[in-house]
Scaffold this active site. Structure first.
Site, PDB file in Angstrom:
ATOM      1  N   ARG A  78     -31.479 -35.795 -29.060  1.00 58.16           N
ATOM      2  CA  ARG A  78     -32.782 -35.977 -27.906  1.00 58.16           C
ATOM      3  C   ARG A  78     -33.138 -34.419 -28.036  1.00 58.16           C
ATOM      4  NH1 ARG A  78     -27.968 -35.664 -23.463  1.00 58.16           N
ATOM      5  NH2 ARG A  78     -26.855 -35.135 -25.527  1.00 58.16           N
ATOM      6  N   TYR A  97     -10.137 -41.061 -27.055  1.00 57.72           N
ATOM      7  CA  TYR A  97     -10.644 -42.066 -25.857  1.00 57.72           C
ATOM      8  C   TYR A  97      -9.993 -42.788 -25.213  1.00 57.72           C
ATOM      9  CZ  TYR A  97     -15.055 -38.570 -27.631  1.00 57.72           C
ATOM     10  OH  TYR A  97     -15.743 -37.564 -27.702  1.00 57.72           O
TER      11      TYR A  97
END
Ligand code: 1CP
Length: 340
Positions: A25, A147
Site C-alpha cells: 500500500r 493463524y
C-alpha cells in the site's frame, strides 16, 4: 544473477538489495491494481494483476529481486479453511483448529490447488529482467499454525501455546501436515520459475527457546533440507523474526539467514556469519526519516563490509505509510555505497 550469487557467498559488483513486503500500500500503483481486483484475495488469484504488482517494486525501486505477490495464508485456505481479509482488521479464518479431528479433516494436496501462485511465478519470470531473481515463499509451519488455531493475528497466542503445552501431539500433527504440504508447495514454486525461496517465521518470538527449537525450527529445517537435497542450486532463506537470544542454537541445511531488526547485526555476524549469508536488517521505521535511514545503512555496511556474505533488506516488512521516495533512495544509496 547478482542476488543468487550473493546467496551463495560469491562476490558481486555491489551488495544486492530487496525489501520484504516491497509490494503494497505504500505504492499508489499497488492501490490502483488492488482496486481493479476488488479484494486482496482476488488480487492474489488473478495471475495478470498479481504479476503486475510483483513487478511494480522492481521497476519503481530497482531492487535486485522480485518476490511473488501472494500471502502465506493461501496454503491453509486451500487446506480447507475459508479465509477472509476484513478491511482494517487483517486475515480471519471462520473455522479454526482445536482438536486432532480438526487436523485430520484438513484436506491434503492443497499444493495442487495453488496454480494461481505457480502461474504468477511463470508469468513474472517471463517478464522479469534476466539479471533479477524471482523469490518464491511460504509461511513457516508454526506461523501458519498460529493463524489456523487463533483464527486471526494474536497478541498472546494463548490458544496456540495452550495446545503446545497441554496437547503437544495435536500441534505436532498440524505442524507435520503443514510441513508436508509446504515442501511440495515450494517445490511447485521452484518448478514454476522461482530462483530462490524464503520461509517467513513471523511469529517465532512467541516461543521460549526450547519450544521454538522443537515446534518451529525443527520443521523449518526439515523443509529446507528437503528443498536443498533436491534443488541444491536454489538458495533457501530462513527468516525467524525475533529470536536474537537463540542464535547459538541455529543450525541446518540452508543458505541465507534473515536477520530481523531486533537482532543486532554484529551479534548475527558473530554467531552465524561464518556459516550462512546474512540478509537484513534495517529497521523499517528508519525510512520515515532520510537522515536516520542513511545512518542505519552506514552502520550495517560498517558491520557487514562490502565483501560477499550479505544481502541488504529491511529487518521486517515495508509499512503502508512509509514514503516511497525514501525506499527509492535507499536502493540507490546502498548500491553506490557498496560498489566494489
Ligand atoms: O492490500 C492489502 O490491504 C493487504 C495487505 C497485505 C499485503 C500487501 C497482506 C495481508 N498480505 C500482503 C502481501 C504479502 N504477504 C506478501 C507479498 C510479497 C511482498 O513482500 O511484496 C508477503 C511476502 C506476505 C507474507 C505474510 N502475510 C506474512 C509474513 C511476512 C511478515 O510480514 O511477517 C504474514 C504474517 C502475513 C499475514 C498477513 N497478510 C496480510 C496481513 C495484513 C497480514 C498480517 C496480519 C497480522 O499482523 O497478523
Amino acid at each position: 544473477m547478482i542476488f543468487i550469487d550473493a546467496c551463495f557467498a560469491k562476490p558481486t559488483p555491489y551488495t544486492p538489495i530487496w525489501l520484504m513486503r516491497q509490494a503494497g500500500r505504500y505504492l499508489s500503483e499497488y492501490k490502483q491494481t488492488r482496486a481493479k481486483a476488488g479484494s486482496f484475495l482476488n488480487l492474489c488469484k488473478n495471475v495478470s494483476l498479481a504479476s503486475e504488482v510483483t513487478l511494480q517494486p522492481v521497476e519503481i525501486l530497482d531492487v535486485d529481486a522480485a518476490i511473488v505477490f501472494s500471502d502465506i495464508l493461501v496454503l491453509p485456505m486451500e487446506m480447507g479453511l475459508p479465509l477472509a481479509f476484513l478491511a482494517g482488521e487483517g486475515p480471519h479464518f471462520k473455522h479454526t483448529i482445536s482438536t486432532l479431528n480438526d487436523v485430520k479433516n484438513l484436506q491434503s494436496g492443497a499444493y495442487k490447488k495453488l496454480d494461481y501462485v505457480y502461474d504468477t511465478l511463470s508469468q513474472v519470470r517471463a517478464h522479469l529482467d534476466k539479471q533479477k531473481a524471482l523469490i518464491g515463499f511460504c509461511g513457516s509451519p508454526w506461523t501458519l499454525a498460529t493463524y489456523m488455531i487463533e483464527g486471526q493475528g494474536s497478541k498472546t497466542y494463548a490458544k496456540s501455546k495452550s495446545m503446545l503445552y497441554r496437547e503437544p501431539q495435536v500441534l505436532k500433527a498440524l505442524l507435520e501436515s503443514l510441513t508436508e504440504e509446504l515442501k511440495l508447495y515450494l517445490e511447485g514454486q521452484i518448478r514454476a520459475g522461482a530462483n530462490a525461496v524464503q520461509i517467513f517465521d513471523s511469529w517465532a518470538s512467541a516461543l521460549e527457546c526450547s519450544a521454538y527449537m522443537e515446534f518451529s525450527w525443527h520443521y523449518m529445517k526439515d523443509i529446507a533440507h528437503y528443498i536443498k537435497s533436491k534443488y541444491p542450486h536454489i538458495p533457501v532463506i530462513l527468516f525467524p523474526k525475533g529470536i536474537a537470544g537463540y542464535l547459538d542454537k541455529i543450525n541446518g541445511d540452508f543458505d541465507v539467514f534473515g536477520v530481523d531488526w531486533g537482532t543486532p547485526m554484529e551479534l548475527a555476524k558473530e554467531k552465524l556469519g561464518g556459516k550462512y549469508v546474512l540478509q537484513g536488517n534495517l529497521e523499517p521505521s528508519r525510512l520515515y526519516d532520510r537522515e536516520s535511514m542513511e545512518k542505519g545503512v552506514d552502520e550495517i555496511i560498517a558491520i557487514m563490509g562490502k565483501k560477499a556474505g550479505h544481502i541488504f533488506n529491511l529487518g521486517h516488512g515495508m509499512l503502508p505509510d512509509l514514503p516511497r521516495e525514501n525506499a527509492i533512495m535507499l536502493v540507490k544509496m546502498l548500491k553506490e555505497k557498496t560498489k566494489r
